[in-house]
Design an enzyme around this catalytic site. Structure first.
Site, mmCIF file in Angstrom:
data_model
loop_
_atom_site.group_PDB
_atom_site.id
_atom_site.type_symbol
_atom_site.label_atom_id
_atom_site.label_comp_id
_atom_site.label_asym_id
_atom_site.label_seq_id
_atom_site.Cartn_x
_atom_site.Cartn_y
_atom_site.Cartn_z
ATOM 1 N N ARG A 148 2.271 -3.956 4.258
ATOM 2 C CA ARG A 148 3.625 -3.807 3.926
ATOM 3 C C ARG A 148 4.401 -2.783 4.645
ATOM 4 O O ARG A 148 4.347 -1.823 3.821
ATOM 5 C CB ARG A 148 3.843 -4.168 2.376
ATOM 6 C CG ARG A 148 5.275 -4.471 1.930
ATOM 7 C CD ARG A 148 5.701 -4.164 0.385
ATOM 8 N NE ARG A 148 5.800 -2.830 0.335
ATOM 9 C CZ ARG A 148 5.576 -1.975 -0.730
ATOM 10 N NH1 ARG A 148 5.039 -2.443 -1.746
ATOM 11 N NH2 ARG A 148 6.083 -0.510 -0.815
ATOM 12 N N TYR A 169 5.502 6.954 -3.220
ATOM 13 C CA TYR A 169 3.977 6.779 -3.655
ATOM 14 C C TYR A 169 3.060 6.611 -2.495
ATOM 15 O O TYR A 169 1.873 6.144 -2.625
ATOM 16 C CB TYR A 169 4.173 5.599 -4.652
ATOM 17 C CG TYR A 169 4.795 4.236 -4.027
ATOM 18 C CD1 TYR A 169 4.195 3.310 -3.046
ATOM 19 C CD2 TYR A 169 6.047 3.954 -4.779
ATOM 20 C CE1 TYR A 169 5.063 2.327 -2.731
ATOM 21 C CE2 TYR A 169 6.895 2.694 -4.176
ATOM 22 C CZ TYR A 169 6.019 2.087 -3.119
ATOM 23 O OH TYR A 169 6.739 0.864 -2.730
ATOM 24 N N HIS A 227 9.062 -1.917 -1.005
ATOM 25 C CA HIS A 227 8.999 -3.232 -1.763
ATOM 26 C C HIS A 227 10.033 -4.246 -1.730
ATOM 27 O O HIS A 227 10.106 -5.402 -1.375
ATOM 28 C CB HIS A 227 8.589 -2.963 -3.178
ATOM 29 C CG HIS A 227 8.591 -4.279 -4.168
ATOM 30 N ND1 HIS A 227 8.167 -5.293 -4.144
ATOM 31 C CD2 HIS A 227 9.762 -4.300 -5.412
ATOM 32 C CE1 HIS A 227 8.213 -6.059 -5.013
ATOM 33 N NE2 HIS A 227 9.317 -5.625 -5.858
#
Lengths: 329, 382
Positions: free
Chosen positions: B276, B289, B280
């Protein structure tokens, strides 16, 4: 082919399932132990033998998947009737019912729909093990786009279940298992359905309206007879379809009697009785001669069998409450 | 709980010989890859690659997906679209899987599979309408039996099994194809659906788009299993990995799986390895993160440039082709975005009008009230 036979509520469920399988080849029945074993209560007895294992399917032990598979098959032209073995095991499938079955039509603006029935035996009073006596109707009645239907006699079980299966939208059909063998009556297996969204008058009267559903109809009708002997005339209404709630007959009755008691087995707080009381407050408050009362299960966990009888709303509580209400006006 | 406390390799069950330990079963997981980064061929290409037009279609569709993705983010950043999950870096999966499907197959996509939906025939304006906050975007005109995207992660696996059951009962040879992410394989519905699909030998293809991140939880924190593909083995279903950034590998693996399923050989799982590259969703900030360095490294795996490099090396693609394609895609996406923005809001009554096939009598009063209350901006306004 029409035949009339005396049967109990369980037998009526079996007749309705058989009729639905017979009449419509897109109807399928699925669940744990519903096939060879005919269901742990025998609600599906003989159906797999008659209609084959492709239409009466024994599933692996997976409640979420049972409900989810019903959703998937329903969108693709089938009418699944899925059984959850006990209402105490229905909680994992609330996600499937709430997030998917009840809203697929809305989400797709009518492109996909979910004509499925989720059947489950519910309620206490049969001395069952832990997690086998729950009454979760209020949880489902809070879900938009879903019907919650509860029969209270063999004939109504037959007619309402057929209507639920033929309905183009999802229905949670809760079967009061305390009534499975409690009463017998002639049921005509004529394929005729009873109307959904329609409360049923079980008794006409003038002094007080008793509103209930499911197995509590037993105690309510008994209480009605005792009260009659005391000169108190009661009207008894079986709500039958809790959601969407048609409050018209309930409010009409309350406007006539001026008094109302709602009786249910489930815990009181946030129970479906609260909705009925709210509807009466909204529409019929000025007709009331006394406060509306509830006779319900306590706000406790339903106890194990040795104490269970002390939890269940009994005939005497209903009679006592009716006398209190009558004394107020 | 952090798995970093144990750096040993996951236990895959190998045991030393012991007379008390009889060997019962052994399984292998293979990972398929034909074209590696920079377009180099690492294995003999499958027959399908002789069809240059097919390869070009795959490439064009991936580029369209990426241009759509960029537009969607731009619309969101300027207040003209709701929260949107980018598919950046994962274009080969949606394109490859959906290109191998037949029209009469049924797709059950997760919320990130815009590429698959585009390929299936959902229009750009419908996708934007949905992510712009309008249910009509899921009433798409293209694949009428396809599911809308699934937002509650992994809860659509059982629907796919149910759709596959319907296909099997009808006796037709179409297939239900469900796509979900790596995080979804931690959910109960995944196991429940796989298990039943195995028992009933349903015509079901499960594609796991393993993009290494479930919001902020990395693949290693998600499961101790060495692969996600091996989870199918537990249900008695073949599971395989594929380089999810190699569109040729995704397309070929899907095509082979679908052929086997159509031939009655039961369900199949493909774990497509990807990354990815974006956040998100537009509401997320992945720099909280994960390191930018990690993301940069994965740009090297980019599926779009990989297939372009291959086509260029084979003299099937030129800079002019690229320029023309980008202009076409941008023109198409821009005009669809304009069309989306011009669609008026639904009437208030729409809340009620698709709740049931026929609106039950008790709800009619609420509908009337809502329509009256919604006449001005006061009801529900802030």
């Amino acid at each position: 082919m029409t035949k009339m036979a005396e049967t109990d509520l369980l037998g009526a469920v079996n007749l309705a399932l058989g009729r639905a399988l017979q009449d419509d080849e897109t109807t399928i029945v699925l669940g744990e132990d519903v096939g060879v074993n005919g269901g742990v209560f025998r609600a599906t007895d003989g159906l797999q033998e008659k209609f084959g294992s492709a239409r009466v399917l024994d599933t692996p032990l997976a409640e979420c998947a049972i409900a989810g598979i019903a959703v998937g098959a329903a969108t693709q032209g089938f009418r699944p009737v899925a059984e959850i073995q006990f209402a105490g095991f229905i909680y994992p499938v609330i996600d499937q019912v709430l997030n998917h079955a009840s809203r697929l039509r809305t989400r797709t603006r009518g492109r996909l729909s979910c004509p499925m029935v989720l059947r489950a035996p519910y309620g206490g009073g049969v001395h069952a093990p832990e997690h086998h006596s729950e009454s979760p109707e209020a949880l489902f009645a809070h879900i938009p786009g879903l019907r919650v239907v509860i029969p209270s006699s063999p004939q109504r079980a037959y007619g309402l279940l057929l209507a639920a299966i033929r309905n183009p939208d999802p229905v949670v059909f809760l079967e009061p298992k305390r009534l499975y063998h409690a009463l017998r009556e002639d049921v005509t297996d004529d394929g005729k359905e009873l109307p959904l969204d329609q409360p049923v008058y079980l008794r006409q009267g003038r002094d007080i309206t008793l509103v209930t559903w499911g197995a509590s109809t037993l105690e309510v009708l008994r209480a009605a007879e005792q009260l009659e002997a005391e000169g108190i005339s009661t009207e008894v209404i079986d709500v039958a379809t809790l959601s969407p709630l048609n409050d018209e007959p309930i409010c009409a009755s309350v406007e006539k009697t001026g008094r109302c008691i709602v009786v249910h087995e489930a815990a009181r707080t946030g129970g479906f009785g609260a909705e009925i009381v709210a509807r009466i407050a909204d529409r019929s408050l000025t007709s009331l001669l006394a406060p509306v009362r509830r006779v319900t299960g306590y706000d406790t966990v339903i106890p194990l069998p040795r104490l269970e009888v002390k939890y269940m709303p009994g005939t005497r509580q209903i009679v006592d409450t009716a006398q209190e209400v009558m004394a107020l006006s | 709980m952090n798995s970093k406390s144990n750096n040993a390799e996951p236990d895959d069950g190998a045991r030393p010989a012991d007379k008390a330990m009889n060997h019962v079963a052994r399984f292998d997981i293979f990972c398929r890859r034909y074209i590696e980064p920079e377009g180099n061929v690492v294995a003999e290409l499958p027959e399908v690659t002789s069809d240059v037009d097919l390869l070009k279609r795959l490439y064009r569709q991936m580029v369209l997906t990426r241009v759509f993705d960029q537009k969607a983010i731009a619309l969101q950043r300027t207040g003209r679209l709701g929260t949107y999950p980018s598919v950046l870096g994962q274009e080969a999966i949606g394109t490859g899987v959906a290109s191998a499907m037949r029209d009469d197959d049924v797709l059950l996509p997760s919320f990130r599979e815009h590429g698959a939906q585009l390929q299936r025939g959902v229009s750009i304006r419908e996708l934007l309408l949905y992510w712009g906050g309008d249910e009509r975007g899921s009433d798409f005109s293209g694949p009428r039996n396809d599911f809308p995207v699934c937002i509650p992660v992994g809860s659509h696996f059982p629907h796919a099994a149910g759709a596959a059951l319907a296909i099997k009962l009808r006796g037709s040879d179409n297939v239900a194809v469900v796509i979900a992410g790596d995080g979804a394989t931690s959910k109960g519905e995944f196991y429940e659906a796989l298990n039943i699909a195995g028992v009933w030998q349903l015509p079901l293809l499960v594609v796991i788009a393993n993009n290494q991140w479930a919001i902020s939880v990395s693949r290693k924190e998600q499961t101790r299993a060495r692969t996600l593909a091996q989870k199918a083995i537990a249900a008695g279903i073949p599971g395989e990995q594929v380089d999810g950034n190699d569109a040729v590998a995704v397309f070929t693996a899907t095509m082979e799986a679908l052929e086997a399923i159509r031939a009655g050989r039961g369900p199949h799982l493909i774990e497509a390895l990807t990354y990815r590259l974006g956040d998100h969703t537009t509401a997320d900030n992945a720099s909280r993160y994960r390191d930018d360095e990690e993301v940069s490294l994965h740009w090297h795996e980019d599926p779009v440039s990989r297939l372009r490099d291959y086509l260029t090396a084979q003299n099937h693609w030129t800079k002019e082709d690229e320029q023309t394609l980008l202009e076409e895609c941008r023109g198409q996406v821009d005009s669809e975005a304009e069309a989306y923005l011009a669609i008026p809001v639904q009437p208030v009554s729409a809340m009620f009008d698709h709740l049931f096939a026929v609106l039950p009598e008790p709800l009619k009063l609420q509908r009337e009230y809502a329509m009256e209350a919604g006449k001005d901006d006061q009801n529900g306004g802030n």
